[in-house]
Write a protein that holds these residues in place. Structure first.
Motif, PDB file in Angstrom:
ATOM      1  N   ALA A   1       0.829  -1.216   0.000  1.00  0.00           N
ATOM      2  CA  ALA A   1       0.000   0.000   0.000  1.00  0.00           C
ATOM      3  C   ALA A   1       0.860   1.262   0.000  1.00  0.00           C
ATOM      4  N   LYS A   2       2.043   1.163   0.575  1.00  0.00           N
ATOM      5  CA  LYS A   2       2.909   2.336   0.754  1.00  0.00           C
ATOM      6  C   LYS A   2       3.126   3.112  -0.550  1.00  0.00           C
ATOM      7  N   ASP A   3       3.385   2.410  -1.635  1.00  0.00           N
ATOM      8  CA  ASP A   3       3.691   3.087  -2.894  1.00  0.00           C
ATOM      9  C   ASP A   3       2.575   2.952  -3.922  1.00  0.00           C
ATOM     10  N   ALA A   4       1.404   2.605  -3.484  1.00  0.00           N
ATOM     11  CA  ALA A   4       0.288   2.447  -4.425  1.00  0.00           C
ATOM     12  C   ALA A   4      -0.338   3.803  -4.722  1.00  0.00           C
ATOM     13  N   LYS A   5      -0.902   3.929  -5.938  1.00  0.00           N
ATOM     14  CA  LYS A   5      -1.591   5.163  -6.313  1.00  0.00           C
ATOM     15  C   LYS A   5      -2.939   5.225  -5.582  1.00  0.00           C
ATOM     16  N   ALA A   6      -3.606   4.108  -5.593  1.00  0.00           N
ATOM     17  CA  ALA A   6      -4.903   4.007  -4.906  1.00  0.00           C
ATOM     18  C   ALA A   6      -5.155   2.534  -4.595  1.00  0.00           C
TER      19      ALA A   6
ATOM     20  N   THR B   1      -5.039   4.458   6.232  1.00  0.00           N
ATOM     21  CA  THR B   1      -5.822   5.697   6.339  1.00  0.00           C
ATOM     22  C   THR B   1      -5.251   6.820   5.478  1.00  0.00           C
ATOM     23  N   ASN B   2      -4.084   6.594   4.895  1.00  0.00           N
ATOM     24  CA  ASN B   2      -3.443   7.695   4.165  1.00  0.00           C
ATOM     25  C   ASN B   2      -3.437   7.498   2.646  1.00  0.00           C
ATOM     26  N   LYS B   3      -4.297   6.623   2.144  1.00  0.00           N
ATOM     27  CA  LYS B   3      -4.363   6.387   0.694  1.00  0.00           C
ATOM     28  C   LYS B   3      -5.815   6.460   0.238  1.00  0.00           C
ATOM     29  N   PRO B   4      -6.018   6.885  -1.010  1.00  0.00           N
ATOM     30  CA  PRO B   4      -7.403   6.833  -1.503  1.00  0.00           C
ATOM     31  C   PRO B   4      -7.869   5.379  -1.610  1.00  0.00           C
ATOM     32  N   ILE B   5      -9.039   5.110  -1.054  1.00  0.00           N
ATOM     33  CA  ILE B   5      -9.572   3.737  -1.071  1.00  0.00           C
ATOM     34  C   ILE B   5     -10.963   3.735  -1.703  1.00  0.00           C
ATOM     35  N   VAL B   6     -11.198   2.770  -2.564  1.00  0.00           N
ATOM     36  CA  VAL B   6     -12.545   2.550  -3.094  1.00  0.00           C
ATOM     37  C   VAL B   6     -12.998   1.192  -2.593  1.00  0.00           C
TER      38      VAL B   6
END
Lengths: 364, 220
Positions: free
Chosen positions: A147-152, A183-188
């Motif tokens: 998740a650390k380097d994911a765009k979303a 909590t710090n990444k856009p999630i759908v």
């Protein structure tokens, strides 16, 4: 390795022509609730942008979500999407396993740092890291790392979105959803057990086309697919309004296709697109097959009372409670009554009779 | 975070059990308290049947009195509409009947949703005009207590939230349905300890009056 083909080339190799491609773009626009004017934009984006790197992680899941998306129906929107994205790693689908697979994952993460889409299927156990591991790595650690380097992040299925069945009481593995850890990444969230394939494909198409996430509701679900409830879109709704209900799964009402509310259908409280998009290439959906909706795309659906109890019926054993309360109330009521009677009796006993002579005497 | 589905599960589960316990306990207590006081036995020779007199008054008092009607036709008409409406909406709506079936083990015929919806609107309007009348009429306002307004509110809210849930107003259906159930639970808790008890005591009082009249052979 041969040079990656453009989507147009890939489609033409598979027997699709330009018209099919534009039709696909039109469907994509329609399912995402976009105006026809954006169709060329979608076509352009899908033709020109580099293939989106996708890392698909499988945690505590049953593979139902993957099965939902990969079922062979030709030509489907889902398949076209799969042709366009670069699914760099998918634990369940790939042949490689263990360390070899981990190497691919790390390479994909390195090559597309900050640009890859992370799709998560299944819940994450935090009770004990040993409950679910891949190549000796706990699900939580792997999620955090990728998740650390994911765009979303797209949480596919109710397990990844809300914890799902592993999270159901008593939740032995301490299963949590993706958004409880990240909590710090856009999630759908694309909930459903499994989610409707077109919803997964639509969100991916939207992300690829516009580089942004679609409009989401308070539960992070794409409004396009989860904006309406099943009851409102159900073809059996007129029977609900007329008061015509199936009383059992094989009575006359069931045969006539009447409303399944009395049999516990959760359609009224379930936001999903099953009634419109349907399943198995538009063949039908659970209610059309004669069974009420289970509400599988809602949080904690497994613990929300019996699937076969109507929504208006309380979930607990309130009849027994009513029985006890009746007895207790009666006991206290009778006791109060007796006390009052005693008070009345005492008052009568202590009553001093006053004669007219007594009054005369007092006045004097 | 509590989602609307969690909220709905909560009001359908533990809260409903608590509300039922208070409601049934309260009603049982209040009724038994009255009944166990007993009356002094009447040793006079009966001139008629207590049963006939009691039953007759039970129904006859549901008819309006002519002179009262002439004085306050509005209150009587609106009052009838709202009481009948409340009865229809509560006992003839299919989702409600399913609840009673769970408790009593049997059910009865329900009305189509469209009709229930129409009756709900009429009932809401009747309650609103009664409230306005209560506030505007100086005598009524003077006679009204805080309890009157509490009772009006807890009766009005289930109707309003039920209507809103059906029409998906303001909030999504699961949340609105949860609020509707919660409003009924508030009504259930308040019920035994306020003038809402008239739902039960009304018939006891009527029967008692009627039975006394019957015993004395009063001709109607």
């Amino acid at each position: 390795m041969s040079k990656p083909q453009s989507i147009a080339e890939r489609l033409s190799n598979q027997g699709f022509n330009r018209r099919d491609f534009l039709k696909f773009c039109g469907i994509t626009a329609t399912v995402m609730g976009l105006p026809p004017a954006v169709i060329p934009q979608i076509a352009n984006a899908l033709e020109k942008t580099p293939r989106q790197s996708v890392i698909w992680l499988s945690f505590q899941e049953c593979t139902g979500c993957t099965a939902s998306l990969t079922r062979a129906h030709a030509p489907t929107l889902e398949r076209l999407i799969f042709d366009h994205i670069s699914l760099d790693i998918h634990h369940t689908l790939q042949a490689a396993s263990g360390e070899a697979a981990e190497q691919i994952r790390k390479q994909a993460m390195k090559d597309n740092q900050g640009n890859y889409l992370l799709i998560v299927e299944g819940s994450i156990p935090i009770g004990n890291p040993g409950y679910s591991t891949i190549a000796g790595m706990s699900n939580k650690d792997m999620l955090m790392e990728v998740a650390k380097d994911a765009k979303a992040i797209i949480a596919v299925g109710t397990c990844a979105a809300y914890g799902g069945i592993p999270h159901a009481y008593p939740n032995p593995t301490g299963a949590v959803s993706v958004e409880e850890l990240i909590t710090n990444k856009p999630i759908v969230n694309i909930p459903g057990c499994p989610p409707i394939p077109v919803a997964i494909a639509g969100v991916i198409a939207h992300t690829v086309t516009f580089g942004t996430l679609p409009e989401l509701d308070s539960l992070k679900r794409p409004v396009t697919f989860f904006g309406q409830n099943i009851h409102d879109r159900c073809y059996r709704r007129p029977f609900y309004d007329k008061g015509l209900f199936a009383e059992s799964f094989d009575d006359e009402g069931a045969k006539k296709g009447w409303c399944l509310y009395k049999l516990g259908c959760k359609g009224p409280v379930t936001s999903n697109t099953c009634a419109t998009e349907k399943w198995n290439a538009g063949v039908s959906f659970p209610i059309e097959s004669g069974h009420g909706c289970l509400g599988c795309s809602e949080p904690n659906f497994w613990d929300a009372g019996s699937f076969y109890k109507a929504l208006s019926v309380p979930t607990g054993d309130f009849a027994q409670t009513a029985g006890y309360a009746l007895a207790a109330g009666a006991a206290v009521g009778v006791a109060t009554g007796l006390l009052n009677k005693k008070k009345k009796g005492d008052a009568a006993k202590n009553h001093e009779t006053v004669t007219i002579n007594d009054l005369d005497r007092k006045q004097q | 975070m509590m989602t609307s589905i969690d909220f709905l599960s909560w009001v359908r589960g533990p809260v409903f059990i608590m509300a039922t316990a208070i409601f049934v306990f309260g009603i049982s207590l209040r009724l038994l308290e009255i009944v166990s006081l007993r009356r002094k036995p009447d040793y006079s020779a009966p001139r008629g049947s207590r049963m006939v007199g009691g039953m007759r008054t039970l129904f006859s008092r549901s008819m309006y009195d002519k002179s009262t009607f002439q004085r306050s036709a509005f209150t009587i008409v609106a009052g009838y509409i709202f009481h009948l409406g409340l009865f229809i909406v509560t006992f003839l709506s299919v989702p409600h009947i399913l609840l009673f079936r769970e408790l009593f083990g049997f059910d009865w015929f329900g009305l189509p949703t469209i009709l229930i919806d129409a009756v709900t609107v009429i009932t809401l309007l009747a309650m609103l005009v009664l409230l306005i009348h209560r506030l505007k009429n100086p005598v009524r306002r003077f006679l009204s207590t805080f309890e009157n307004y509490v009772v009006w509110t807890v009766t009005f809210l289930p109707l309003l939230t039920g209507y809103m849930a059906y029409h998906h107003s303001v909030f999504p259906y699961p949340l609105m349905l949860g609020l509707h159930i919660l409003s009924v639970e508030i009504l259930m808790v308040v019920f035994p300890f306020t003038q809402l008890m008239h739902t039960f005591t009304l018939f006891m009082a009527r029967w008692h009056t009627g039975a006394n009249a019957g015993h004395r052979g009063i001709q109607v």
